[in-house]
Write a protein that holds these residues in place. Structure first.
Motif, short mmCIF file in Angstrom:
data_model
loop_
_atom_site.label_atom_id
_atom_site.label_comp_id
_atom_site.label_asym_id
_atom_site.label_seq_id
_atom_site.Cartn_x
_atom_site.Cartn_y
_atom_site.Cartn_z
N ALA A 105 0.84 -1.20 0.00
CA ALA A 105 0.00 0.00 0.00
C ALA A 105 0.87 1.25 0.00
O ALA A 105 0.57 2.23 -0.70
N ASP A 128 -4.29 7.85 5.31
CA ASP A 128 -5.17 7.47 4.21
C ASP A 128 -5.35 5.95 4.17
O ASP A 128 -6.48 5.45 4.03
N ILE A 129 -4.24 5.23 4.28
CA ILE A 129 -4.30 3.76 4.25
C ILE A 129 -5.11 3.24 5.43
O ILE A 129 -5.89 2.29 5.30
N GLN A 132 -7.60 4.62 6.97
CA GLN A 132 -9.03 4.79 6.72
C GLN A 132 -9.52 3.83 5.62
O GLN A 132 -10.60 3.24 5.75
N GLN A 133 -8.74 3.66 4.58
CA GLN A 133 -9.15 2.83 3.45
C GLN A 133 -9.24 1.35 3.81
O GLN A 133 -10.00 0.61 3.19
N THR A 134 -8.45 0.93 4.78
CA THR A 134 -8.43 -0.50 5.15
C THR A 134 -9.29 -0.80 6.38
O THR A 134 -9.29 -1.94 6.85
N ARG A 135 -10.00 0.17 6.87
CA ARG A 135 -10.76 -0.02 8.11
C ARG A 135 -11.73 -1.20 8.02
O ARG A 135 -11.80 -2.05 8.91
#
Length: 380
Positions: free
Chosen positions: A309, A370-371, A373-376
């Motif tokens: 990522a 950012d990562i 939040q995107q992988t939550r």
């Protein structure tokens, strides 16, 4: 591009590359040749040896050039074992050693040696009191690294040196690959250390070159036989260009040692900011940890997923050790610390350098947010 994988390898310094190119292109003689060109190569080889020794506070006869940290470790462990086998066959290595040490020790088991692994505590430091209890009359070698390559813990080399002070028959080896250029030499190359391993590409030298410190009066069985180079201890034509470049890299690294005070501040800032995220687990610490290494994990996300990522954002980090990351193995250090495998598999390692900037650190933190939040949903 942001490069935060300096514990795996550093970029060669431009001055180092200039030295390498000049020597490789202009000094074509083999140091073993009797003619003038061979003598010129020999003079540069020995001048480089003297410079490395002087920077370490040692004598030139105590420096043996190798192909890198792995060979230096293998030679120290196996060469010492074979040299002292008639006096005993018991070897102690810490449970968090680099594979070059640990696998060498395991290999010796098949050769009739007995190997025990010194435990570490929950924060990744060798238990000196346990080491003391493990010493035996037939113990011939203790090997403990200076700085752990996976989490950056600075091992108690001084305390171990004091423990072994009145046991001169036990050789003490230190893998100092991650320490040189980051910590004062006297903190890990004590008077009690008999052998120490180093690798050029860890301090902005070139790949394929390293050296082994061998205290005067100590002996090793050679692993390479043939032409008798390196005072009959390592037979192969010396990589003169790489060795000269290594001497230059070491001089530059020692001159920049104080620059790592800035790195400490950046590492601490990263640790503080990352620890604020609810699902982040920090595996490295601050006190008695090297300035350039910080290892953490994001719960519920395997380390290699996080590495890729970041790579998509042109930020380069590592899972743990470069030597084990492609094998898909969890950090052996974390397992030895008692961290459950499911948590160890989340670990990634950030490794900084003296030229790391505040801007790069902030870009990394923005990318991580950012990562995160995107992988939550994936993590939950």
């Amino acid at each position: 591009m942001i490069y935060f994988d300096n514990a795996a390898t550093t970029s060669p310094d431009p001055e180092v590359l200039t030295t390498y190119h000049e020597v490789a292109s202009k000094l074509i003689g083999n140091p073993s040749s009797l003619h003038r060109l061979g003598e010129e190569a020999t003079r540069l080889l020995e001048a480089s040896r003297q410079q490395v020794a002087s920077l370490l506070g040692k004598s030139s006869e105590e420096i043996l050039f190798t192909s890198g940290g792995t060979e230096s470790d293998n030679w120290a462990i196996k060469g010492l074992a074979f040299e002292k086998a008639r006096y005993g066959k018991h070897i102690l290595v810490s449970d968090i050693e680099h594979p070059a040490v640990k696998e060498s020790a395991k290999w010796l088991i098949g050769q009739g040696f007995e190997v025990d692994f010194i435990p570490v505590n929950r924060t990744g430091f060798v238990k000196v009191e346990a080491l003391e209890q493990m010493l035996r009359p037939d113990t011939i070698l203790v090997s403990v690294m200076a700085v752990n390559n996976e989490i950056g813990s600075i091992q108690p080399i001084q305390a171990i040196s004091e423990l072994l002070a009145d046991r001169p028959t036990i050789a003490f080896h230190v893998d100092a690959v991650q320490a040189l250029g980051k910590l004062p030499v006297t903190s890990f190359l004590t008077e009690r250390v008999d052998f120490a391993s180093f690798s050029s590409h860890k301090f902005h030298g070139v790949r394929g070159v390293g050296f082994l410190y061998q205290k005067k009066g100590k002996k090793l069985t050679p692993l390479l036989t043939g032409g008798g180079q390196e005072n009959n201890q390592r037979s192969t034509t010396e990589n003169v260009a790489g060795i000269a470049a290594t001497a230059k890299a070491l001089r530059l690294a020692m001159n920049r040692l104080t620059d790592f005070e800035k790195v400490v501040a950046l590492r601490n800032h990263l640790l503080e900011r990352l620890a604020a995220f609810e699902d982040v687990q920090i595996f490295s610490g601050i006190k008695d940890f090297a300035p350039h290494v910080l290892t953490f994990g994001l719960k519920g996300l395997r380390g290699e997923v996080l590495v890729h990522a970041f790579e998509e954002r042109e930020i380069y980090v590592s899972t743990t050790s470069a030597c084990s990351s492609k094998a898909g193995k969890p950090a052996g250090t974390l397992i030895a610390m008692g961290i459950p495998q499911s948590e160890a598999e989340t670990a990634i390692r950030i490794s900084l350098d003296y030229d790391t900037t505040t801007e790069e650190v902030e870009q990394f933190l923005t990318a991580f947010s950012d990562i995160y939040q995107q992988t939550r949903k994936v993590r939950n």
